[in-house]
Design a protein around this motif. Structure first.
Motif, short mmCIF file in Angstrom:
data_model
loop_
_atom_site.label_atom_id
_atom_site.label_comp_id
_atom_site.label_asym_id
_atom_site.label_seq_id
_atom_site.Cartn_x
_atom_site.Cartn_y
_atom_site.Cartn_z
N TYR A 263 44.32 41.62 114.72
CA TYR A 263 43.66 40.33 114.94
C TYR A 263 43.77 40.18 116.50
O TYR A 263 44.83 40.30 117.18
CB TYR A 263 44.77 39.21 114.44
N TRP A 291 39.89 40.32 111.23
CA TRP A 291 38.72 39.29 111.21
C TRP A 291 38.75 38.45 112.38
O TRP A 291 39.81 38.47 113.21
CB TRP A 291 38.94 38.24 110.09
N GLY A 292 37.57 37.70 113.01
CA GLY A 292 37.71 37.08 114.14
C GLY A 292 37.91 37.65 115.50
O GLY A 292 38.51 37.09 116.27
N ASP A 320 34.82 38.31 108.63
CA ASP A 320 33.98 37.41 109.42
C ASP A 320 34.41 37.46 110.92
O ASP A 320 35.62 37.51 111.19
CB ASP A 320 34.39 36.06 109.05
N ASN A 321 33.28 37.63 111.71
CA ASN A 321 33.32 37.38 113.09
C ASN A 321 33.99 38.79 113.76
O ASN A 321 34.60 38.60 114.73
CB ASN A 321 33.81 36.14 113.63
#
Length: 577
Positions: A263, A291-292, A320-321
């Motif tokens: 992350y 994600w992110g 996501d992202n």
């Protein structure tokens, strides 16, 4: 049970029902559980929560929480959630178990051999056993410890080599994403230029190795096994907001959630790792998961990712992202859902995906997301085209249909689907299956497939207590097809024995072909399942929202698929094994 020598054998119960304030279970110990601690992996099973049992109704099996579990709607407890109970003396029922009474400050131990524990037990609160905090250029070799952890906070160019940790970093209470103790790793690194070489971490409550911030840290030939016992928001090896980290030739196996979780990290290299048997108590999770995160050309290459049986899981999961990842020359095997998932501007080249339960490569961006610059090229994918077979329930309004999967390739062939194999799709409300109120059987092709065509022949119900097609009842109802939001579906073959459909299945769309059951077949209770002959084909196309699609397919062509090094993982597994 007392066995803690393997995360995959951890004893858990399942809830019969759940809400934000309680769960019910008909299979509980015959004691009052008020005051016990309850650990639950609720709803969509992303992370765990600990709650005190405020009250226990022994007649209904209801366990009320001292505070709600409602951090977000997808994580509200429901039917089927896994949980266990601890922290009460009357739950000490087998050799090898223990109980700590915090009020009396008394430790109760049932020794594995049944003898008195007097003079044989050493207990205390686990703390670090090695601190290199704020130190530079220190090397530690061959240190082994049980119950404590290594701290390298603010360290610079330190090396931990050939060390072993058993049962570090356990956390008594968890509270989902709000759980943030002072450390999360058996080996906890928050510095610059540090190296962790040939370490072994087993039975960690949370991460085996946690790299928190800093830059240019290395973890090489580490073995992390049976970690994540607290079911927390962790990975076997965790990388959080670190820059230019190298993770190479590590073995991660048997973890509760992700094998490697990243992350917010940038310019990292994840190379030649073996990651297997992950997401044992979590869903929607990857062997590698992020994600992110803008990886800023983070490289994920030459890894062997296998055995992920979680719902909606993948060998490499760019959620996501997550953008800026260069994923190449990885081999993914034996995943229940997907091989690779991406949703943003990423590059997937020369990967090999074998035995993915649903799709080898799954692209699922927001419909308006511009993927110009994303590349899917030269991947060898033994593609499966999932055809969902659903029982549609009359008078059920809250997403109450159940289904299982068949595949269009290869065919034609006989398919048998038992009711016990059915589940609810996506993240549903988990309405119980009611076999007495079925009004249709339907078929739909998962996206992306453009075009698809399939036939269903001799659809029949299979009686209870029989085998094969003995006593089968042919379904002769009225067939129909429908589609929407850019997808297409039309009947291409008409009975009385063979029916079929053709069309396309696009991102965000839906397609359905089905048969309405006559009133005499509304009750499917006397049957164990259904069978049919299936034939068909489909074409996968990754040219979605500007994404480049080049030379992907099942054939082992020159230049297509992964090329792994001689050895993968810490235990020198050969790439051909």
């Amino acid at each position: 049970a007392a066995d803690v020598e393997g995360l995959s054998r951890q004893s858990v119960a399942r809830a019969d029902s759940g809400s934000a304030t309680q769960i019910t279970c008909s299979n509980l110990p015959a004691v009052d559980l008020t005051g016990a601690l309850l650990q639950i992996m609720p709803g969509q099973s992303w992370c765990s929560y600990t709650r005190t049992v405020a009250s226990h109704n022994r007649s209904t099996g209801a366990l009320a929480f001292d505070q709600p579990v409602n951090e977000m709607a997808p994580l509200v407890p429901r039917r089927g959630d896994r949980f266990y109970l601890f922290g009460k003396l009357n739950l000490l029922t087998a050799p090898g178990e223990w109980y700590w009474d915090p009020s009396a400050r008394a430790l109760y131990v049932w020794a594995p051999d049944g003898a008195s524990p007097a003079g044989r037990v050493e207990a205390g609160e686990a703390d670090w056993v090695l601190s290199l905090d704020d130190q530079s250029f220190v090397m530690v070799k061959g240190l082994a410890a049980r119950g404590g952890w290594f701290s390298l906070h603010g360290s610079s160019h330190c090396t931990v080599e050939g060390c072993a940790l058993t049962a570090p970093n356990w956390t008594r209470l968890m509270n989902g994403y709000a759980s943030q103790p002072g450390h999360r790793g058996g080996i906890d690194v928050a510095g610059t230029g540090n190296r962790c070489l040939r370490a072994r971490v087993v039975f960690a409550g949370r991460s085996g190795v946690n790299i928190q911030g800093g830059a240019s840290n290395e973890v090489q030939q580490a073995t992390v096994e049976d970690c994540g016992w607290n079911w927390g928001n962790d990975g076997g090896i965790e990388m959080d907001a670190t820059d230019q980290c190298l993770l190479r030739r590590c073995t991660i196996r048997r973890v509760a959630r992700a094998g490697i979780f990243d992350y917010g990290s940038t310019r990292c290299r994840i190379l030649s790792n073996l990651v297997e048997k992950v997401a044992l108590y979590s869903e929607d999770m990857g062997n590698f998961d992020t994600w992110g995160t803008d990886g800023k050309d983070t490289e994920i290459a030459y890894n062997l990712m296998r055995d992920n049986q979680s719902m909606w899981g993948a060998g490499i999961y760019l959620d996501d992202n997550a953008k800026g990842f260069n994923v190449h020359d990885n081999r993914v095997e034996d995943t229940a859902w997907f091989g690779l998932i991406f949703k943003d501007l990423d590059t997937l080249k020369n990967n090999t995906v074998l035995s993915a339960g649903h799709q080898a490569i799954y692209c699922y961006p927001p419909p308006s997301k511009d993927l110009t610059g994303a590349v899917v090229a030269h991947n060898r994918v033994l593609e499966r085209f999932p055809l969902r077979v659903s029982l549609n329930q009359a008078a059920i309004t809250d997403y109450g249909y159940y289904g299982g999967y068949a595949d269009l390739d290869p065919g034609p062939r006989r398919v048998e689907i038992d009711w016990t194999r059915l589940d609810q799709p996506w993240w549903s409300a988990q309405v119980p299956l009611e076999l007495t109120r079925i009004n249709a059987i339907s078929f739909s092709v998962d996206c992306l497939a453009d075009p698809f065509t399939f036939t269903i022949a001799n659809l029949r119900l299979l009686p209870q207590g029989r085998t094969g097609d003995a006593g089968a009842v042919t379904i002769t109802g009225s067939w129909w097809s429908t589609a929407g939001q850019g997808s297409a579906c039309a009947l291409s073959a008409s009975g009385p024995v063979t029916w079929g459909a053709a069309g396309k299945s696009v991102l965000g769309g839906w397609n359905t072909t089905g048969v309405s059951l006559p009133p005499g077949l509304a009750d499917l209770g006397p049957y164990r399942g259904l069978a049919f002959e299936i034939g068909g084909k489909a074409v996968r196309d990754y040219r979605l929202n500007g994404c480049k699609d080049q030379d992907n397919g099942p054939e082992a062509k020159p230049g297509r698929g992964a090329v792994l090094p001689v050895a993968v993982g810490a235990d020198t597994l050969k790439a051909s094994d």
